[in-house]
Scaffold this motif. Structure first.
Motif, PDB file in Angstrom:
ATOM      1  N   TRP A  68      71.097  30.843  44.215  1.00  0.00           N
ATOM      2  CA  TRP A  68      70.174  31.578  43.353  1.00  0.00           C
ATOM      3  C   TRP A  68      70.191  33.064  43.694  1.00  0.00           C
ATOM      4  N   LYS A  71      73.217  34.756  42.289  1.00  0.00           N
ATOM      5  CA  LYS A  71      73.078  34.937  40.839  1.00  0.00           C
ATOM      6  C   LYS A  71      72.111  36.081  40.536  1.00  0.00           C
ATOM      7  N   PHE A  72      71.040  36.177  41.314  1.00  0.00           N
ATOM      8  CA  PHE A  72      70.058  37.245  41.106  1.00  0.00           C
ATOM      9  C   PHE A  72      70.699  38.612  41.330  1.00  0.00           C
ATOM     10  N   SER A  75      72.822  39.539  38.403  1.00  0.00           N
ATOM     11  CA  SER A  75      72.206  39.337  37.077  1.00  0.00           C
ATOM     12  C   SER A  75      71.899  40.624  36.329  1.00  0.00           C
ATOM     13  N   GLY A  76      71.778  41.739  37.039  1.00  0.00           N
ATOM     14  CA  GLY A  76      71.390  42.986  36.383  1.00  0.00           C
ATOM     15  C   GLY A  76      69.899  43.060  36.114  1.00  0.00           C
ATOM     16  N   THR A  77      69.143  42.141  36.694  1.00  0.00           N
ATOM     17  CA  THR A  77      67.685  42.125  36.516  1.00  0.00           C
ATOM     18  C   THR A  77      67.051  43.393  37.078  1.00  0.00           C
ATOM     19  N   VAL A  78      67.608  43.898  38.161  1.00  0.00           N
ATOM     20  CA  VAL A  78      67.184  45.176  38.724  1.00  0.00           C
ATOM     21  C   VAL A  78      68.368  46.139  38.637  1.00  0.00           C
TER      22      VAL A  78
END
Length: 235
Positions: A68, A71-72, A75-78
């Protein structure tokens, strides 16, 4: 900070005579405003590095799932790359016990902080002292401390010698490879020459061509071997 508090803070800022010479009251006021904003921003820069480092580690330790986490990071989440996230997380190992203030911290890059985390206790101590003294601290400064180099001129000279040594070694490997290939080609020509002679099917022109190429290769081998000797003597 409200306007009254800011005005009070600005009035408490003391400027050196050199920075106020030939300036009127309005200009001095602008200087104080800029000094206030820059100091505040520097503190915030350091605070953001420390806070971001902590928060990422907190997330990683809260959700202890390697797949996980990978993947985080991707992910481009930040708005951070995987390497930046990894460096920030590793930096926390140094920051969590560091005595550096947020303002002092802004002069150190995240990559350098990451490397500091895996350095010795003595190196961390010397690095912290240098950061407090000179403000900006780079990977080159860290490298100097780890190698026990006391001044930048010595570091530059050592780096120059190391680079020269690397270039010599690369050149040596290339010459050795060329020498091997030339000797192999020379052997192939000699074998062909002997085969043609034994079969008595070699023409005079073919013979002269093989002889000329063989002599040329022998000279190249000789020249390369001389270069190798010279290179080894210079090490």
């Amino acid at each position: 900070m409200n306007p009254d508090e800011k005005s009070k803070t600005l009035s408490s800022i003391t400027l050196s005579p050199e920075t106020t010479e030939s300036l009127n009251e309005s200009q001095i006021g602008v200087v104080k405003e800029v000094v206030f904003e820059v100091n505040n921003n520097c503190r915030m820069m350091g605070m953001m590095i420390r806070s971001t480092s902590y928060e990422l580690v907190r997330l990683r330790e809260t959700i202890k799932k390697d797949r996980w986490w990978t993947k985080f990071m991707d992910s481009g989440t930040v708005p951070l790359s995987r390497r930046q996230i990894q460096d920030l997380c590793k930096s926390w190992e140094f920051l969590k016990d560091s005595e550096l203030s947020d303002k002092e911290l802004q002069g150190v890059g995240v990559r350098t902080l990451s490397k500091l985390s895996s350095s010795s206790k003595e190196t961390k101590k010397k690095s912290t002292k240098m950061i407090k003294t000179q403000g900006v601290f780079t990977q080159k400064d860290l490298d100097m401390i780890e190698k026990g180099i006391v001044d930048k001129d010595t570091y530059k000279e050592l780096t120059k010698k190391n680079n020269q040594s690397k270039m010599r070694n690369q050149r040596l490997m290339l010459l050795e490879e060329q020498n091997t290939n030339l000797k192999k080609r020379n052997t192939e020509l000699l074998n062909k020459w002997n085969l043609d002679q034994s079969s008595e099917k070699i023409s005079q022109k073919h013979f002269q061509d093989l002889k000329k190429e063989n002599e040329g290769l022998q000279k190249q081998v000789s020249d390369l071997e001389q270069q190798l000797d010279d290179l080894l003597k210079s090490k």
